[in-house]
Motif scaffolding. Sequence first.
Motif, PDB file in Angstrom:
ATOM      1  N   GLU A 198       0.983  -1.123  -0.044  1.00  0.00           N
ATOM      2  CA  GLU A 198      -0.074   0.068  -0.097  1.00  0.00           C
ATOM      3  C   GLU A 198       0.847   1.248   0.192  1.00  0.00           C
ATOM      4  O   GLU A 198       1.801   1.428   1.028  1.00  0.00           O
TER       5      GLU A 198
ATOM      6  N   THR B 236      -4.355   6.426  -1.222  1.00  0.00           N
ATOM      7  CA  THR B 236      -3.584   5.449  -1.034  1.00  0.00           C
ATOM      8  C   THR B 236      -3.754   4.438  -2.217  1.00  0.00           C
ATOM      9  O   THR B 236      -5.093   4.394  -2.389  1.00  0.00           O
ATOM     10  N   ALA B 237      -2.782   3.992  -2.795  1.00  0.00           N
ATOM     11  CA  ALA B 237      -3.038   2.818  -3.826  1.00  0.00           C
ATOM     12  C   ALA B 237      -2.472   1.684  -3.480  1.00  0.00           C
ATOM     13  O   ALA B 237      -1.638   1.299  -2.846  1.00  0.00           O
ATOM     14  N   HIS B 238      -3.317   0.485  -3.773  1.00  0.00           N
ATOM     15  CA  HIS B 238      -2.833  -0.921  -3.607  1.00  0.00           C
ATOM     16  C   HIS B 238      -2.238  -1.310  -4.773  1.00  0.00           C
ATOM     17  O   HIS B 238      -2.773  -1.606  -5.766  1.00  0.00           O
TER      18      HIS B 238
ATOM     19  N   TYR C  74      -8.709   2.200  -5.537  1.00  0.00           N
ATOM     20  CA  TYR C  74      -7.415   1.827  -5.008  1.00  0.00           C
ATOM     21  C   TYR C  74      -6.727   1.023  -5.982  1.00  0.00           C
ATOM     22  O   TYR C  74      -5.157   1.189  -5.784  1.00  0.00           O
TER      23      TYR C  74
ATOM     24  N   ASN D 206     -10.340   8.862  -1.175  1.00  0.00           N
ATOM     25  CA  ASN D 206      -9.348   8.153  -1.897  1.00  0.00           C
ATOM     26  C   ASN D 206      -9.013   8.904  -3.156  1.00  0.00           C
ATOM     27  O   ASN D 206      -8.472   8.181  -4.277  1.00  0.00           O
TER      28      ASN D 206
END
Length: 453
Positions: free
Chosen positions: A83, A91-93, A218, A375
């Motif tokens: 993450e 936040t990006a996965h 995400y 997000n």
Amino acid sequence: MLNRRQLIGVGAGAALVTTQAWGKTTNMGLPDAAEMDSASTLITPRPSSGPDYTPVVTLNGWTLPFRMNGNVKEFHLVAEPVERELAEGMTAHLWGYNGQSTGPTIEAVEGDRVRIYVTNRLPEHTSVHWHGMILPSGMDGVSGLSHPGIPPGKTYIYEFDLVKSGTFMYHPHADEMVQMAMGMMGFFIVHPKDPAFMPVDRDFLIMLNAFDIDPGTYVPRIMTMTDFNLWTWNSRIFPDIDPLVVNRGDKVRVRVGNLTMTNHPMHMHGYDFKVTCTDGGWVQPSAQWPEVSIDIPVGAMRAYEFVADHLGDWAIHCHKSHHTMNAMGHDVPTFIGVDKKPLTQKIRQFQPEYMPMGTAGMADMGVMEMPLPDNTIPMMTGWGPHGPIEMGGMFSVVKVREGIGADDYSDPGWYENPPGEQAYEWTGELPEFTSNTSPKTQYTPRPALTSKG
């Protein structure tokens, strides 16, 4: 997990100070797998033994520690889901290495022999290609060609001699479209064995990467070819990209790698510079060329150098204007010149918070706090000492100051322009100006220009 405070002081040749529990129980022979759980820039101390060099500074990143095993430097890369905070509030996965995307920078010295353990914690096989490096064919990291793909849960070893210095990159060559789109990439820096060759006082790293992440989601859209909506440096977005802080008089190198799907013309304000290195090697002094912008092709690296002799806060950014925007909506219509007041009144009967955008341009997006999905970050954001900077994405600031310590990279705040060195409003009489008088030239009607604007 290793945090920023624990990592400070873990320099070249120092023992690693952390191991994940799974590594201790199942892989006792491996070097410890250091991780980073912060998006802060980590400063690595100068080496305490061996050839001297200025450690690189990876903006919003860090350098992977190693252990010595005889005469071999051993590193441990862990490919895994991560993450990554692209910016505050988003936040990006992703997939990356050792807890972060982009992965940690690997630093070594020309002539070193390195042994890199690569553990795969992804749901599919992977590999690591050492982009631009001269090494044996079987260590080149092309899955199915150089060696079998590294299965999930397995560890492979890459071992080779560093036969040349320079700036290199690493990334998968297995299911490359997916794994690189998910953020798997990093720098491999090989310092010259002769400390007198190409020395600098500060050495910065910027990896250009890009994602297509729908607002409110995400996970990147991995099938995107050109219409990316988030343009990042080291998987970070302005205004949350750290500044490049230097002392006046420092000789500075900026190394920029491009693993996106398009070229990027990198432009720096306030200076001209000389291109001194590509991923093919160093440029001899007689062949170095001056620039203020340098285009970075896809899959390539360019390094440039300058002497920081101009005090101030100087913008550094990609000169493709959409690459300094966030969450780009490619289907947003253009309303410049359209009177939206009647429509706005009707819409507000049903949606009182509605704000019209774009009638006079898009700069108002840098001021207004529009409701956004979770997000997601605004298209343009970031504030300077005189108002909104109206940028995003691939943008930061080179901050040149007097009295910055050799190991100090902390943000010194905004520069205060000396008296007489800042643009200001003029309220006196204006000089006459001329316009094109050709009868074929058509003008948009405009109000009369007066000294009062």
